[in-house]
Design a protein around this motif. Structure first.
Motif, PDB file in Angstrom:
ATOM      1  N   VAL A   1      10.468  -6.647 -21.548  1.00 37.10           N
ATOM      2  CA  VAL A   1      11.379  -6.320 -20.443  1.00 37.10           C
ATOM      3  C   VAL A   1      10.885  -6.993 -19.169  1.00 37.10           C
ATOM      4  O   VAL A   1       9.681  -7.056 -18.925  1.00 37.10           O
ATOM      5  N   ARG A   2      11.801  -7.509 -18.379  1.00 37.03           N
ATOM      6  CA  ARG A   2      11.448  -8.108 -17.097  1.00 37.03           C
ATOM      7  C   ARG A   2      12.259  -7.442 -15.982  1.00 37.03           C
ATOM      8  O   ARG A   2      13.313  -6.845 -16.229  1.00 37.03           O
ATOM      9  N   ALA A   3      11.764  -7.555 -14.767  1.00 31.53           N
ATOM     10  CA  ALA A   3      12.501  -7.112 -13.580  1.00 31.53           C
ATOM     11  C   ALA A   3      12.694  -8.324 -12.691  1.00 31.53           C
ATOM     12  O   ALA A   3      11.746  -9.094 -12.467  1.00 31.53           O
ATOM     13  N   VAL A   4      13.916  -8.529 -12.196  1.00 36.87           N
ATOM     14  CA  VAL A   4      14.213  -9.688 -11.358  1.00 36.87           C
ATOM     15  C   VAL A   4      15.088  -9.283 -10.181  1.00 36.87           C
ATOM     16  O   VAL A   4      15.835  -8.302 -10.246  1.00 36.87           O
ATOM     17  N   HIS A   5      14.976 -10.036  -9.117  1.00 34.96           N
ATOM     18  CA  HIS A   5      15.878  -9.880  -7.981  1.00 34.96           C
ATOM     19  C   HIS A   5      17.216 -10.481  -8.373  1.00 34.96           C
ATOM     20  O   HIS A   5      17.285 -11.503  -9.060  1.00 34.96           O
ATOM     21  N   ILE A   6      18.304  -9.875  -7.950  1.00 34.19           N
ATOM     22  CA  ILE A   6      19.639 -10.342  -8.339  1.00 34.19           C
ATOM     23  C   ILE A   6      19.885 -11.797  -7.920  1.00 34.19           C
ATOM     24  O   ILE A   6      20.575 -12.542  -8.608  1.00 34.19           O
ATOM     25  N   VAL A   7      19.290 -12.208  -6.810  1.00 34.35           N
ATOM     26  CA  VAL A   7      19.442 -13.599  -6.365  1.00 34.35           C
ATOM     27  C   VAL A   7      18.850 -14.557  -7.396  1.00 34.35           C
ATOM     28  O   VAL A   7      19.454 -15.582  -7.726  1.00 34.35           O
ATOM     29  N   ASP A   8      17.682 -14.230  -7.916  1.00 34.86           N
ATOM     30  CA  ASP A   8      17.044 -15.090  -8.911  1.00 34.86           C
ATOM     31  C   ASP A   8      17.852 -15.119 -10.205  1.00 34.86           C
ATOM     32  O   ASP A   8      17.949 -16.151 -10.872  1.00 34.86           O
ATOM     33  N   LEU A   9      18.451 -13.989 -10.570  1.00 35.56           N
ATOM     34  CA  LEU A   9      19.291 -13.948 -11.761  1.00 35.56           C
ATOM     35  C   LEU A   9      20.531 -14.823 -11.580  1.00 35.56           C
ATOM     36  O   LEU A   9      20.910 -15.574 -12.484  1.00 35.56           O
TER      37      LEU A   9
ATOM     38  N   GLU B   1      -1.430  -3.765  -9.302  1.00 38.00           N
ATOM     39  CA  GLU B   1      -2.109  -5.061  -9.200  1.00 38.00           C
ATOM     40  C   GLU B   1      -1.631  -6.005 -10.294  1.00 38.00           C
ATOM     41  O   GLU B   1      -1.433  -7.198 -10.069  1.00 38.00           O
ATOM     42  N   ARG B   2      -1.393  -5.468 -11.487  1.00 42.43           N
ATOM     43  CA  ARG B   2      -0.898  -6.296 -12.587  1.00 42.43           C
ATOM     44  C   ARG B   2       0.544  -6.718 -12.376  1.00 42.43           C
ATOM     45  O   ARG B   2       0.983  -7.751 -12.880  1.00 42.43           O
ATOM     46  N   ALA B   3       1.307  -5.910 -11.617  1.00 42.80           N
ATOM     47  CA  ALA B   3       2.729  -6.175 -11.418  1.00 42.80           C
ATOM     48  C   ALA B   3       3.003  -7.157 -10.282  1.00 42.80           C
ATOM     49  O   ALA B   3       4.129  -7.634 -10.135  1.00 42.80           O
ATOM     50  N   LEU B   4       1.996  -7.458  -9.471  1.00 35.83           N
ATOM     51  CA  LEU B   4       2.221  -8.357  -8.341  1.00 35.83           C
ATOM     52  C   LEU B   4       2.653  -9.741  -8.821  1.00 35.83           C
ATOM     53  O   LEU B   4       2.113 -10.264  -9.793  1.00 35.83           O
TER      54      LEU B   4
ATOM     55  N   LEU C   1      11.882  -4.031  -6.582  1.00 34.19           N
ATOM     56  CA  LEU C   1      11.467  -4.991  -7.600  1.00 34.19           C
ATOM     57  C   LEU C   1      10.025  -4.735  -8.033  1.00 34.19           C
ATOM     58  O   LEU C   1       9.721  -4.673  -9.231  1.00 34.19           O
ATOM     59  N   LEU C   2       9.130  -4.557  -7.076  1.00 36.60           N
ATOM     60  CA  LEU C   2       7.730  -4.270  -7.407  1.00 36.60           C
ATOM     61  C   LEU C   2       7.596  -2.932  -8.127  1.00 36.60           C
ATOM     62  O   LEU C   2       6.792  -2.788  -9.063  1.00 36.60           O
ATOM     63  N   GLN C   3       8.385  -1.953  -7.702  1.00 34.24           N
ATOM     64  CA  GLN C   3       8.318  -0.633  -8.338  1.00 34.24           C
ATOM     65  C   GLN C   3       8.794  -0.699  -9.788  1.00 34.24           C
ATOM     66  O   GLN C   3       8.191  -0.089 -10.680  1.00 34.24           O
TER      67      GLN C   3
ATOM     68  N   TYR D   1       5.767   4.402   0.406  1.00 29.56           N
ATOM     69  CA  TYR D   1       5.751   5.751  -0.152  1.00 29.56           C
ATOM     70  C   TYR D   1       4.927   5.811  -1.432  1.00 29.56           C
ATOM     71  O   TYR D   1       4.198   6.768  -1.678  1.00 29.56           O
ATOM     72  N   ASN D   2       5.048   4.751  -2.272  1.00 24.83           N
ATOM     73  CA  ASN D   2       4.313   4.778  -3.539  1.00 24.83           C
ATOM     74  C   ASN D   2       2.801   4.667  -3.349  1.00 24.83           C
ATOM     75  O   ASN D   2       2.044   4.878  -4.291  1.00 24.83           O
ATOM     76  N   ILE D   3       2.381   4.379  -2.129  1.00 27.52           N
ATOM     77  CA  ILE D   3       0.941   4.340  -1.814  1.00 27.52           C
ATOM     78  C   ILE D   3       0.494   5.646  -1.161  1.00 27.52           C
ATOM     79  O   ILE D   3      -0.547   6.201  -1.514  1.00 27.52           O
ATOM     80  N   VAL D   4       1.295   6.162  -0.227  1.00 26.28           N
ATOM     81  CA  VAL D   4       0.884   7.356   0.521  1.00 26.28           C
ATOM     82  C   VAL D   4       1.296   8.654  -0.166  1.00 26.28           C
ATOM     83  O   VAL D   4       0.702   9.704   0.080  1.00 26.28           O
ATOM     84  N   GLU D   5       2.313   8.610  -1.026  1.00 25.41           N
ATOM     85  CA  GLU D   5       2.743   9.785  -1.790  1.00 25.41           C
ATOM     86  C   GLU D   5       2.816   9.400  -3.270  1.00 25.41           C
ATOM     87  O   GLU D   5       3.848   9.501  -3.920  1.00 25.41           O
ATOM     88  N   THR D   6       1.670   8.947  -3.792  1.00 22.75           N
ATOM     89  CA  THR D   6       1.632   8.337  -5.125  1.00 22.75           C
ATOM     90  C   THR D   6       2.114   9.277  -6.226  1.00 22.75           C
ATOM     91  O   THR D   6       2.887   8.878  -7.106  1.00 22.75           O
ATOM     92  N   GLU D   7       1.678  10.526  -6.201  1.00 25.67           N
ATOM     93  CA  GLU D   7       2.015  11.448  -7.290  1.00 25.67           C
ATOM     94  C   GLU D   7       3.529  11.634  -7.409  1.00 25.67           C
ATOM     95  O   GLU D   7       4.099  11.522  -8.510  1.00 25.67           O
ATOM     96  N   MET D   8       4.179  11.908  -6.302  1.00 25.29           N
ATOM     97  CA  MET D   8       5.635  12.088  -6.328  1.00 25.29           C
ATOM     98  C   MET D   8       6.336  10.788  -6.709  1.00 25.29           C
ATOM     99  O   MET D   8       7.303  10.780  -7.485  1.00 25.29           O
ATOM    100  N   SER D   9       5.845   9.675  -6.176  1.00 22.11           N
ATOM    101  CA  SER D   9       6.442   8.375  -6.472  1.00 22.11           C
ATOM    102  C   SER D   9       6.397   8.067  -7.965  1.00 22.11           C
ATOM    103  O   SER D   9       7.383   7.612  -8.555  1.00 22.11           O
ATOM    104  N   MET D  10       5.254   8.312  -8.585  1.00 23.48           N
ATOM    105  CA  MET D  10       5.112   8.016 -10.012  1.00 23.48           C
ATOM    106  C   MET D  10       5.942   8.973 -10.863  1.00 23.48           C
ATOM    107  O   MET D  10       6.475   8.590 -11.910  1.00 23.48           O
ATOM    108  N   GLN D  11       6.082  10.204 -10.416  1.00 24.67           N
ATOM    109  CA  GLN D  11       6.924  11.167 -11.120  1.00 24.67           C
ATOM    110  C   GLN D  11       8.375  10.683 -11.123  1.00 24.67           C
ATOM    111  O   GLN D  11       9.053  10.724 -12.160  1.00 24.67           O
TER     112      GLN D  11
END
Length: 446
Positions: A427-435, A170-173, A411-413, A376-386
């Protein structure tokens, strides 16, 4: 083998009828795929969570040697579908096609709980196929962000009722645009330089709502590179979410609508700026191979698909324009589907390395999945976060100020990973197009 239930017998019969036996037999069990499979590694080298192991399970079900029980289905569901196994396979096994067909068969016979059934119907039938509804949903998110509800929810500790991963998500949106801004985007744009090509832009569903600014940046870059651009009004969701979640009929219908819409443009190329969407679009020829009305049209459609980074590379964007940003270390997280399905991984790196002020550092295992994989990060959260935690270890080792991606889910991940690591101030995360747009200094062509 124990006696199969009526449901398991029906699934086994469909495996025998629908699974590509030739493709199943193509797997030589050599094991070249194993080091490339995130779930095989993360589960401590569990063979049932490897591509080779999953194909063996599919073949055993196909041949009636084992029952298609919960363990088999779980193995298939834990797969990220990243398709990293495909480029390293000496036999060229199309694992992704096998996985999608197997999941679709299971979904046909699943007895979902009423709430799950309602959720799937809402998402797959009521939301993603209808762009106006997507706009409305994102508008509600925008109201939540701008009205003060978000600050209040955080202040009152409401978000603490959710798992840590969802709190960080929610904070990353990103801050989403107003609906009026979504409606302002035009449908045709003229090149700002000498014309090099005419392109049709696949604007996507999430990309044209939540990531509208990235779509605008894509259009500007294409104009600067010498492209006339048309955005067909009749296009819709690519169908990837449906195709990966056992809703293949829905994916086919969306594919037919997109082919209808883009055929009318007569464009030289069809451009995508989302690796996941592009990979599914380029697979339409397989998806519709048995459709007599669309098989040939699908082949013509897929032949025109290019990622934004590929066409910019081919049009020498990095050579024709000065590119510069404030001095910073940047690294790149490959979109699995952009790399493994569209085979686009050199172009984005060349473009980034051409930016003055950018100290590009290759991340270890940049080509491995970040753990997003659609939902996947919603339905298989544990594996996704690992998987994400290990990815962030690699990202931090580069000392990067900017993590660049080429897909909205990635990007969201990566934003989520930055939040989880407490690095949002540095640190920031950006889409290559925006960069690339940030690095573009002027509109003149050399």
């Amino acid at each position: 083998m124990t006696t199969m239930t009526a449901r398991e017998k029906a699934i086994q019969e469909q495996f025998s009828l629908r699974m590509d036996e030739g493709e199943l037999l193509n797997c030589m069990r050599c094991g070249f795929c194993l080091p490339s499979c995130p779930t095989y590694i993360e589960t401590g080298f569990d063979e049932s969570h490897s591509p080779r192991g999953r194909i063996a399970l599919m073949k055993a079900v196909h041949d009636g040697l084992i029952a298609p029980d919960e363990e088999v289905e779980h193995s298939l569901n834990v797969c990220l579908g990243c398709r990293a196994c495909e480029p390293v396979c000496p036999a060229g096994v199309k694992y992704g096609h096998l996985l999608e067909e197997a999941r679709d068969i299971f979904a046909d016979y699943n007895e979902y709980k009423p709430q799950t059934k309602a959720m799937r119907k809402t998402v797959f039938d009521g939301l993603f196929p209808h762009q106006n509804r997507m706009e409305h949903a994102v508008t509600l998110l925008g109201i939540y962000q701008r009205s003060g509800l978000q600050k209040t929810a955080r202040k009152l500790g409401f978000m603490k009722l959710f798992p840590d991963s969802l709190q960080a998500m929610e904070r990353a949106l990103p801050e989403v645009p107003k609906r009026s801004e979504m409606k302002k985007r035009g449908s045709a744009f003229t090149t700002l330089a000498e014309k090099q090509a005419s392109v049709a832009f696949f604007s996507g569903c999430l990309m044209d709502t939540m990531f509208l600014e990235t779509n605008k940046a894509t259009i500007t870059l294409l104009q600067k590179a010498g492209c006339d651009i048309v955005i067909p009004d009749g296009q819709n969701c690519c169908g990837a979410l449906h195709g990966h979640s056992g809703e293949k009929d829905g994916a086919k219908e969306l594919a037919r609508r997109n082919i209808d819409a883009f055929e009318q443009t007569g464009a030289d190329y069809i451009i995508s700026n989302a690796g996941g969407c592009g990979a599914f679009l380029i697979d339409y020829d397989h998806l519709l191979k048995d459709d007599p009305a669309y098989a040939e049209r699908a082949r013509a459609f897929t032949a025109k698909i290019k990622d934004i980074t590929q066409i910019l590379f081919e049009l020498r964007f990095h050579e024709r324009f000065p590119l510069a940003i404030d001095s910073q270390v940047i690294t790149y997280q490959d979109s699995c589907h952009l790399r493994n399905v569209m085979h686009t991984h050199i172009a984005p790196r060349v473009l980034m390395q051409a930016i003055d002020g950018a100290d590009y550092r290759e991340m270890e295992k940049a080509d491995s999945c970040c753990g997003s994989a659609g939902i996947y990060n919603i339905v298989e959260t544990e594996m996704s976060m690992q998987i994400l935690d290990h990815k962030m270890e690699s990202a931090k080792a580069t000392n990067a100020h900017t993590i660049v991606t080429a897909n909205p889910g990635c990007l969201l991940q990566m934003k989520l990973g930055i939040e989880r690591e407490g690095l949002s101030e540095s640190v920031r995360a950006v889409h290559i197009v925006d960069l690339l747009l940030e690095a573009s200094l002027n509109d003149s062509v050399e």
